[in-house]
Design a protein around this motif. Structure first.
Motif, PDB file in Angstrom:
ATOM      1  N   PRO A  94       0.885  -1.404  -0.155  1.00 27.23           N
ATOM      2  CA  PRO A  94      -0.193   0.041   0.031  1.00 27.23           C
ATOM      3  C   PRO A  94       0.912   1.440  -0.017  1.00 27.23           C
ATOM      4  CG  PRO A  94      -0.146  -0.759   2.298  1.00 27.23           C
ATOM      5  CD  PRO A  94       0.658  -1.893   1.422  1.00 27.23           C
ATOM      6  N   TYR A  95       2.066   1.237   0.561  1.00 28.12           N
ATOM      7  CA  TYR A  95       2.674   2.663   0.743  1.00 28.12           C
ATOM      8  C   TYR A  95       3.563   2.839  -0.220  1.00 28.12           C
ATOM      9  CZ  TYR A  95       4.761   6.080   3.787  1.00 28.12           C
ATOM     10  OH  TYR A  95       4.941   7.366   4.429  1.00 28.12           O
ATOM     11  N   PHE A  96       4.211   1.951  -1.096  1.00 32.65           N
ATOM     12  CA  PHE A  96       4.969   2.223  -2.178  1.00 32.65           C
ATOM     13  C   PHE A  96       4.256   1.907  -3.592  1.00 32.65           C
ATOM     14  CE2 PHE A  96       7.318   0.951   1.710  1.00 32.65           C
ATOM     15  CZ  PHE A  96       8.100   2.079   1.887  1.00 32.65           C
ATOM     16  N   ASN A  97       5.063   2.560  -4.827  1.00 27.93           N
ATOM     17  CA  ASN A  97       4.480   2.200  -5.878  1.00 27.93           C
ATOM     18  C   ASN A  97       5.333   0.864  -6.201  1.00 27.93           C
ATOM     19  OD1 ASN A  97       7.336   2.949  -6.899  1.00 27.93           O
ATOM     20  ND2 ASN A  97       6.516   5.107  -7.598  1.00 27.93           N
ATOM     21  N   LEU A  98       5.027   0.579  -7.635  1.00 32.68           N
ATOM     22  CA  LEU A  98       5.520  -0.962  -8.041  1.00 32.68           C
ATOM     23  C   LEU A  98       6.878  -0.937  -8.306  1.00 32.68           C
ATOM     24  CD1 LEU A  98       5.181  -3.685  -9.265  1.00 32.68           C
ATOM     25  CD2 LEU A  98       5.046  -2.637 -11.508  1.00 32.68           C
TER      26      LEU A  98
ATOM     27  N   TYR B  37       5.429   0.922  15.081  1.00 32.70           N
ATOM     28  CA  TYR B  37       4.345   1.603  15.446  1.00 32.70           C
ATOM     29  C   TYR B  37       4.208   3.006  15.046  1.00 32.70           C
ATOM     30  CZ  TYR B  37       0.557   3.735  18.397  1.00 32.70           C
ATOM     31  OH  TYR B  37      -0.304   4.447  19.237  1.00 32.70           O
ATOM     32  N   ALA B  38       5.373   3.866  15.216  1.00 31.79           N
ATOM     33  CA  ALA B  38       5.475   5.169  14.749  1.00 31.79           C
ATOM     34  C   ALA B  38       5.200   5.313  13.369  1.00 31.79           C
ATOM     35  CB  ALA B  38       6.889   5.791  15.140  1.00 31.79           C
ATOM     36  N   PHE B  39       5.554   4.230  12.606  1.00 29.26           N
ATOM     37  CA  PHE B  39       5.584   4.169  10.892  1.00 29.26           C
ATOM     38  C   PHE B  39       4.099   3.904  10.674  1.00 29.26           C
ATOM     39  CE2 PHE B  39       5.684   1.716   7.030  1.00 29.26           C
ATOM     40  CZ  PHE B  39       6.063   2.908   6.223  1.00 29.26           C
ATOM     41  N   GLN B  40       3.386   2.951  11.488  1.00 24.82           N
ATOM     42  CA  GLN B  40       2.139   2.456  10.839  1.00 24.82           C
ATOM     43  C   GLN B  40       1.309   3.798  11.135  1.00 24.82           C
ATOM     44  OE1 GLN B  40       0.810  -0.347   9.238  1.00 24.82           O
ATOM     45  NE2 GLN B  40      -0.454   1.224   8.948  1.00 24.82           N
ATOM     46  N   GLU B  41       1.460   4.770  12.121  1.00 26.69           N
ATOM     47  CA  GLU B  41       0.534   5.929  12.097  1.00 26.69           C
ATOM     48  C   GLU B  41       0.426   6.798  11.217  1.00 26.69           C
ATOM     49  OE1 GLU B  41       1.877   7.352  16.160  1.00 26.69           O
ATOM     50  OE2 GLU B  41       0.001   6.786  16.860  1.00 26.69           O
TER      51      GLU B  41
ATOM     52  N   GLY C 127      13.243   7.432   5.419  1.00 30.54           N
ATOM     53  CA  GLY C 127      12.590   6.811   6.637  1.00 30.54           C
ATOM     54  C   GLY C 127      11.975   5.459   6.880  1.00 30.54           C
ATOM     55  N   PRO C 128      11.021   5.322   5.885  1.00 27.73           N
ATOM     56  CA  PRO C 128      10.266   4.300   5.725  1.00 27.73           C
ATOM     57  C   PRO C 128      11.081   3.091   4.970  1.00 27.73           C
ATOM     58  CG  PRO C 128       8.971   6.027   4.535  1.00 27.73           C
ATOM     59  CD  PRO C 128      10.307   6.687   5.202  1.00 27.73           C
ATOM     60  N   VAL C 129      12.185   3.143   4.271  1.00 31.19           N
ATOM     61  CA  VAL C 129      12.816   2.192   3.790  1.00 31.19           C
ATOM     62  C   VAL C 129      13.615   1.522   4.707  1.00 31.19           C
ATOM     63  CG1 VAL C 129      14.866   3.356   2.716  1.00 31.19           C
ATOM     64  CG2 VAL C 129      14.182   1.373   1.634  1.00 31.19           C
ATOM     65  N   VAL C 130      14.123   2.381   5.735  1.00 31.27           N
ATOM     66  CA  VAL C 130      15.144   1.770   6.730  1.00 31.27           C
ATOM     67  C   VAL C 130      14.109   1.040   7.703  1.00 31.27           C
ATOM     68  CG1 VAL C 130      16.237   2.489   8.896  1.00 31.27           C
ATOM     69  CG2 VAL C 130      16.732   3.987   6.936  1.00 31.27           C
ATOM     70  N   MET C 131      13.058   1.458   7.862  1.00 36.37           N
ATOM     71  CA  MET C 131      12.101   0.359   8.821  1.00 36.37           C
ATOM     72  C   MET C 131      11.944  -0.639   8.148  1.00 36.37           C
ATOM     73  SD  MET C 131      10.339   0.821  11.412  1.00 36.37           S
ATOM     74  CE  MET C 131      10.841  -1.050  11.787  1.00 36.37           C
ATOM     75  N   TYR C 132      11.416  -0.747   6.812  1.00 36.54           N
ATOM     76  CA  TYR C 132      11.335  -2.036   6.177  1.00 36.54           C
ATOM     77  C   TYR C 132      12.526  -2.818   5.927  1.00 36.54           C
ATOM     78  CZ  TYR C 132       8.805  -4.878   2.674  1.00 36.54           C
ATOM     79  OH  TYR C 132       8.176  -6.046   2.216  1.00 36.54           O
TER      80      TYR C 132
END
Length: 499
Positions: A290-294, A349-353, A378-383
């Protein structure tokens, strides 16, 4: 030689079981020779080192490639609905047969079990290719169910080999090597769709992606048929793998029940097993899709599996570190995994918000984040940390099981329990996602299960992991004797006792 001079490893065996005139088959001489390829020394074919790496490459080509394509979210499709249903069928079948796959592997043999298991991955990707053209959900779901059966067989054989072949002091390193090579398949496999879809920001992956995966998977299940027969495998000290010499369907079904009776404490690890695949549906369908494109999902896939390699090596090294007693290392491992759980999922949790299902998948105007966007870091480091965490969990789980016994027959049953229960978790979590449950709810279930299962597993780690397991103890669950499996030095001590 006085009995008091015999090592703890050999003490307690019945002299009546010893037959020093028997000669165990060693296989062809070439199987036990090392080879030189320039400056590189290649271990003997019938050595644990070679066989574990061999199995790792089979998994590199089959489940490794499956992980690559599944990790893009929805198996590379635009909608996750039918793929979630196929995954539910996959994991439900896996869970249903997983408990019995140890018996199947012990009866059919590890080579045949591994080869049959690899075929299911090939057929599943063929069904995705078909779905690209005709949206035949029935074939996709059937292939998913068949893969559940095949994957149960492959992973049970793999687990038995990985946990029973190495010596006690090397299990962490060999488990990590397997996990690293296996996930290298995910990395390389993820590079295929990344290259083919680098300039596509939306849509399903191209046919060529699926065809490339099918070719690699076909090579994998054929390669499995060249695995060495376990009875020929010898460790560096000359010891053999403890299995059943004369297995039958009756003996192996009864052996499954015997495992549950004599090793009832394994039930304490069942919640840990259940949680170990639960988070994949959330990682792939709740974060990456849901968060990223293809094209960014494809890149994330490469990074996710790359961090699995890093995590496997780090955790495997720590599990075998230094001269610390295994009981102490097991406690540190459990505590460390709990700390890692709180840190990783606390950040999650912080990312999902930042987003919801309504703001992404259910929003027609939603545009997924691209790797060229400034907010991508930020999101890619979390992933990536999610990938590291997965490797840490899996390597530790295998190491803990391998710390409880060295008997290949029993470990095949443990691996069956692990993969069966793990897959039940995967089936439930995929079904939860298919029902469009809010992402935050899925996240909370994952975090709670992971932390809670570690607490439940603590008594098993504290009371049942030993510094070493004697040969006598391992032999209780097989029809082999000391003379079949012990290294020459141990047999010499026994011979001295008899004389």
């Amino acid at each position: 030689m006085e009995e008091k001079q015999i090592s703890e490893t050999t003490r307690g065996a019945s002299p009546t079981t010893l037959d020093f005139t028997s000669v165990e088959k060693q296989g062809k001489p070439w199987m036990h020779r090392t080879f030189k390829l320039g400056p590189v020394a290649i271990p003997a074919y019938a050595s644990p080192q070679f066989q574990i790496i061999f199995v790792a490459f089979v998994c590199f080509l089959c489940p490794g490639m499956f992980n690559a394509i599944n990790g893009m979210g929805a198996g590379g499709q635009v909608s996750a609905h039918d793929v979630n249903n196929a995954n539910t069928a996959l994991y439900a079948m896996f869970a249903g047969v997983g408990f019995f796959c140890g018996s199947i592997a012990n009866r059919l043999g590890l080579k045949m079990t591994l080869g049959i298991g690899g075929f299911g991955y090939f057929l599943y990707v063929a069904s995705l290719l078909s779905y690209n053209h005709n949206q035949n959900a029935g074939f996709l779901i059937f292939a998913g169910a068949l893969l559940g059966l095949c994957a149960g067989m492959l992973w049970t054989a793999q687990g038995a080999i990985m946990m029973s072949y190495p010596s006690e002091k090397e299990k962490g390193r060999y488990i990590s090597k397997f996990w690293a090579i296996f996930n290298l398949g995910g990395v390389i496999g993820a590079l295929i769709p990344l290259g083919q879809n680098l300039h596509r920001e939306a849509g399903a992956v191209a046919d060529g992606t699926y065809i490339a995966f099918m070719i690699l998977m076909a090579a994998g299940f054929v390669l499995a048929l060249f695995l060495c027969d376990p009875k020929y495998v010898r460790r560096d000290d000359g010891s053999a793998i403890i299995l059943m010499k004369n297995p039958s369907w009756k003996s192996e079904i009864l052996g499954l029940l015997e495992t549950l009776k004599t090793d009832y404490y394994i039930i304490g690890l069942f919640p840990l097993f259940l949680a170990s695949n639960w988070f994949y549906a959330y990682h792939f369908q709740g974060v990456n899709l849901p968060y990223f494109n293809l094209r960014t999902r494809c890149l994330n896939n490469v990074l996710y599996w790359s961090m699995q390699i890093v995590g496997a090596f780090v955790v495997g090294f720590l599990l075998d570190f230094g001269s610390t007693r295994r009981t102490i290392r097991a406690r540190y491992a459990l505590a460390g995994l709990l700390v890692l759980t709180m840190a990783t999922w606390g950040g999650g949790y912080a990312f999902q918000e930042l987003y919801t299902r309504e703001s992404t998948l259910l929003n027609e105007n939603h545009v997924g984040l691209d790797f060229t966007d400034s907010a991508y870091a930020g999101p890619v480091v979390m992933y990536m940390f999610y990938g590291f965490y997965d490797a840490a969990w899996q390597v530790t789980a295998y190491w803990l099981m391998g710390s409880l016994t060295n008997n290949g027959r029993k470990l095949a049953n443990f691996a069956g329990f692990y993969k069966g229960i793990q897959s039940a978790g995967g089936a439930i979590s995929a079904n939860i996602d298919a029902r469009a449950v809010p992402f935050m709810t899925q996240f909370a279930i994952n975090w709670g299960m992971l932390a809670g299962s570690l607490i439940i597993a603590a008594p098993v780690v504290l009371y049942y992991v030993k510094d070493t397991v004697s040969i006598e103890e391992d032999l209780k669950f097989s029809d082999e004797t000391i003379t079949d499996v012990a290294p020459p030095s141990v047999l010499a001590e026994y011979k001295g006792v008899r004389e």
